[in-house]
Design a protein around this motif. Structure first.
Motif, PDB file in Angstrom:
ATOM      1  N   LEU A   6       0.824  -1.214   0.000  1.00  0.00           N
ATOM      2  CA  LEU A   6       0.000   0.000   0.000  1.00  0.00           C
ATOM      3  C   LEU A   6       0.856   1.262   0.000  1.00  0.00           C
ATOM      4  N   MET A   7       1.971   1.222   0.715  1.00  0.00           N
ATOM      5  CA  MET A   7       2.886   2.365   0.755  1.00  0.00           C
ATOM      6  C   MET A   7       4.308   1.822   0.787  1.00  0.00           C
ATOM      7  N   ASP A   8       5.157   2.364  -0.070  1.00  0.00           N
ATOM      8  CA  ASP A   8       6.575   2.024   0.033  1.00  0.00           C
ATOM      9  C   ASP A   8       7.256   3.121   0.863  1.00  0.00           C
ATOM     10  N   GLU A   9       8.568   3.010   0.991  1.00  0.00           N
ATOM     11  CA  GLU A   9       9.305   3.941   1.841  1.00  0.00           C
ATOM     12  C   GLU A   9       9.086   5.400   1.423  1.00  0.00           C
ATOM     13  N   LYS A  10       9.102   5.638   0.123  1.00  0.00           N
ATOM     14  CA  LYS A  10       8.926   7.008  -0.385  1.00  0.00           C
ATOM     15  C   LYS A  10       7.544   7.545  -0.075  1.00  0.00           C
ATOM     16  N   ALA A  11       6.539   6.732  -0.331  1.00  0.00           N
ATOM     17  CA  ALA A  11       5.152   7.160  -0.093  1.00  0.00           C
ATOM     18  C   ALA A  11       4.954   7.472   1.382  1.00  0.00           C
ATOM     19  N   MET A  12       5.596   6.652   2.228  1.00  0.00           N
ATOM     20  CA  MET A  12       5.471   6.851   3.671  1.00  0.00           C
ATOM     21  C   MET A  12       6.099   8.167   4.099  1.00  0.00           C
ATOM     22  N   SER A  13       7.302   8.448   3.615  1.00  0.00           N
ATOM     23  CA  SER A  13       7.957   9.686   4.064  1.00  0.00           C
ATOM     24  C   SER A  13       7.253  10.911   3.478  1.00  0.00           C
ATOM     25  N   ARG A  14       6.703  10.795   2.271  1.00  0.00           N
ATOM     26  CA  ARG A  14       5.921  11.903   1.711  1.00  0.00           C
ATOM     27  C   ARG A  14       4.674  12.167   2.546  1.00  0.00           C
ATOM     28  N   ALA A  15       4.011  11.089   2.961  1.00  0.00           N
ATOM     29  CA  ALA A  15       2.780  11.246   3.757  1.00  0.00           C
ATOM     30  C   ALA A  15       3.095  11.931   5.083  1.00  0.00           C
ATOM     31  N   ILE A  16       4.191  11.541   5.700  1.00  0.00           N
ATOM     32  CA  ILE A  16       4.558  12.132   6.997  1.00  0.00           C
ATOM     33  C   ILE A  16       4.900  13.615   6.825  1.00  0.00           C
ATOM     34  N   ARG A  17       5.609  13.920   5.751  1.00  0.00           N
ATOM     35  CA  ARG A  17       5.949  15.328   5.489  1.00  0.00           C
ATOM     36  C   ARG A  17       4.683  16.147   5.215  1.00  0.00           C
ATOM     37  N   ARG A  18       3.772  15.581   4.452  1.00  0.00           N
ATOM     38  CA  ARG A  18       2.516  16.285   4.163  1.00  0.00           C
ATOM     39  C   ARG A  18       1.724  16.535   5.447  1.00  0.00           C
ATOM     40  N   ILE A  19       1.653  15.526   6.303  1.00  0.00           N
ATOM     41  CA  ILE A  19       0.919  15.694   7.559  1.00  0.00           C
ATOM     42  C   ILE A  19       1.567  16.778   8.416  1.00  0.00           C
ATOM     43  N   ALA A  20       2.888  16.837   8.423  1.00  0.00           N
ATOM     44  CA  ALA A  20       3.583  17.895   9.180  1.00  0.00           C
ATOM     45  C   ALA A  20       3.136  19.269   8.679  1.00  0.00           C
ATOM     46  N   HIS A  21       3.075  19.426   7.364  1.00  0.00           N
ATOM     47  CA  HIS A  21       2.611  20.706   6.805  1.00  0.00           C
ATOM     48  C   HIS A  21       1.167  20.986   7.194  1.00  0.00           C
ATOM     49  N   VAL A  43       4.854   5.666  18.245  1.00  0.00           N
ATOM     50  CA  VAL A  43       5.967   6.423  18.836  1.00  0.00           C
ATOM     51  C   VAL A  43       7.028   6.797  17.792  1.00  0.00           C
ATOM     52  N   PRO A  44       7.559   5.828  17.030  1.00  0.00           N
ATOM     53  CA  PRO A  44       8.485   6.246  15.970  1.00  0.00           C
ATOM     54  C   PRO A  44       7.835   7.168  14.943  1.00  0.00           C
ATOM     55  N   LEU A  45       6.552   6.978  14.678  1.00  0.00           N
ATOM     56  CA  LEU A  45       5.865   7.886  13.745  1.00  0.00           C
ATOM     57  C   LEU A  45       5.812   9.303  14.313  1.00  0.00           C
ATOM     58  N   ALA A  46       5.512   9.413  15.618  1.00  0.00           N
ATOM     59  CA  ALA A  46       5.482  10.745  16.251  1.00  0.00           C
ATOM     60  C   ALA A  46       6.862  11.391  16.194  1.00  0.00           C
ATOM     61  N   LYS A  47       7.909  10.584  16.405  1.00  0.00           N
ATOM     62  CA  LYS A  47       9.281  11.125  16.337  1.00  0.00           C
ATOM     63  C   LYS A  47       9.601  11.613  14.935  1.00  0.00           C
ATOM     64  N   ARG A  48       9.178  10.866  13.929  1.00  0.00           N
ATOM     65  CA  ARG A  48       9.434  11.297  12.544  1.00  0.00           C
ATOM     66  C   ARG A  48       8.681  12.598  12.241  1.00  0.00           C
ATOM     67  N   LEU A  49       7.447  12.690  12.727  1.00  0.00           N
ATOM     68  CA  LEU A  49       6.678  13.932  12.542  1.00  0.00           C
ATOM     69  C   LEU A  49       7.381  15.100  13.216  1.00  0.00           C
ATOM     70  N   ALA A  50       7.908  14.867  14.420  1.00  0.00           N
ATOM     71  CA  ALA A  50       8.603  15.938  15.143  1.00  0.00           C
ATOM     72  C   ALA A  50       9.825  16.417  14.359  1.00  0.00           C
ATOM     73  N   VAL A  51      10.521  15.483  13.731  1.00  0.00           N
ATOM     74  CA  VAL A  51      11.683  15.846  12.911  1.00  0.00           C
ATOM     75  C   VAL A  51      11.248  16.728  11.742  1.00  0.00           C
ATOM     76  N   GLU A  52      10.164  16.359  11.076  1.00  0.00           N
ATOM     77  CA  GLU A  52       9.651  17.158   9.955  1.00  0.00           C
ATOM     78  C   GLU A  52       9.187  18.539  10.418  1.00  0.00           C
ATOM     79  N   LEU A  53       8.452  18.563  11.539  1.00  0.00           N
ATOM     80  CA  LEU A  53       7.954  19.842  12.063  1.00  0.00           C
ATOM     81  C   LEU A  53       9.118  20.773  12.391  1.00  0.00           C
ATOM     82  N   ALA A  54      10.142  20.221  13.014  1.00  0.00           N
ATOM     83  CA  ALA A  54      11.309  21.023  13.382  1.00  0.00           C
ATOM     84  C   ALA A  54      12.037  21.515  12.135  1.00  0.00           C
ATOM     85  N   ALA A  55      12.088  20.668  11.106  1.00  0.00           N
ATOM     86  CA  ALA A  55      12.773  21.065   9.869  1.00  0.00           C
ATOM     87  C   ALA A  55      12.037  22.221   9.196  1.00  0.00           C
ATOM     88  N   ILE A  56      10.711  22.225   9.285  1.00  0.00           N
ATOM     89  CA  ILE A  56       9.928  23.264   8.617  1.00  0.00           C
ATOM     90  C   ILE A  56       9.901  24.560   9.446  1.00  0.00           C
TER      91      ILE A  56
END
Ligand code: 5GP
Ligand code: MG
Length: 176
Positions: A6-21, A43-56
């Motif tokens: 349903l989602m590969d690595e790229k689709a997953m990281s794009r989705a997380i970045r979009r949600i951060a925005h 928990v790892p998903l929340a950490k990845r979101l935090a990384v994206e939020l901080a980057a933006i």
């Protein structure tokens, strides 16, 4: 057995970045925000979101770990801890809390998480972010941020694999 990727690595990281925005846009920034990841893969998903939020936005957002299984099994032995400092609990008063989980199904886990959080004070807002919404809700609960909507039948299962836990990044639809 595996039915579909349903989602590969790229689709997953794009989705997380979009949600951060989307989180930043809806809340007009990150003031007073906390992320609470639901154990295990929230928990790892929340950490990845935090990384994206901080980057933006250039602002660190604290991430907490909520283990709801204890809460569901033996009433109020829930634990909420910061992932970074191990600090136990937090003051929820006036906060915007973004709950994060991998899969939203009946909504019962989220309901328990809401109870656990409300015991820590009175948040201003609680929002919900999930990587996959697979449908079959049994409660009036919906996600504010969704990586992917996946209509499923009840006998299907979504396998969410995260490198932090599973050694690879993909979402797979399985049939027993
Ligand atoms: P609910 O409480 O909404 O019925 O189920 C959501 C919780 O159970 C989430 O914490 C999620 O991790 C887990 N869950 C429910 N269905 C699935 C599924 O198909 N795949 C995965 N990976 N987790 C699920
Ligand atoms: Mg779970």
């Amino acid at each position: 057995k595996v039915k579909t990727i349903l989602m590969d690595e790229k689709a997953m990281s794009r989705a997380i970045r979009r949600i951060a925005h989307e989180i930043i846009e809806r809340n007009k920034g990150l003031d007073n925000m906390l992320l609470v990841g639901i154990h295990t893969r929230g928990v790892p998903l929340a950490k990845r979101l935090a990384v994206e939020l901080a980057a933006i936005e250039g602002i660190p957002v604290p991430v907490y770990d909520l283990d709801i299984s204890a809460y569901r099994d033996d009433h109020r032995k829930n634990s909420i801890n910061t992932v970074s400092s191990g600090q136990n609990r937090f003051d929820a008063d006036g906060r915007t809390i973004v709950l994060v989980d991998d899969v939203l199904f009946t909504g019962r886990t989220v309901r328990s998480a809401l109870n656990a959080i409300m015991e820590l004070g009175r948040p201003r807002f609680i929002e919900l972010a999930v990587l996959v919404d697979r449908g079959h809700r049994e409660l009036p609960i919906r996600a504010d941020y969704v990586g992917k909507n996946v209509p499923t039948s009840r006998h299907e299962d979504i396998s969410v694999q995260l490198s932090e836990v599973d050694g690879c990044n993909q979402v797979v639809l399985r049939e027993e």
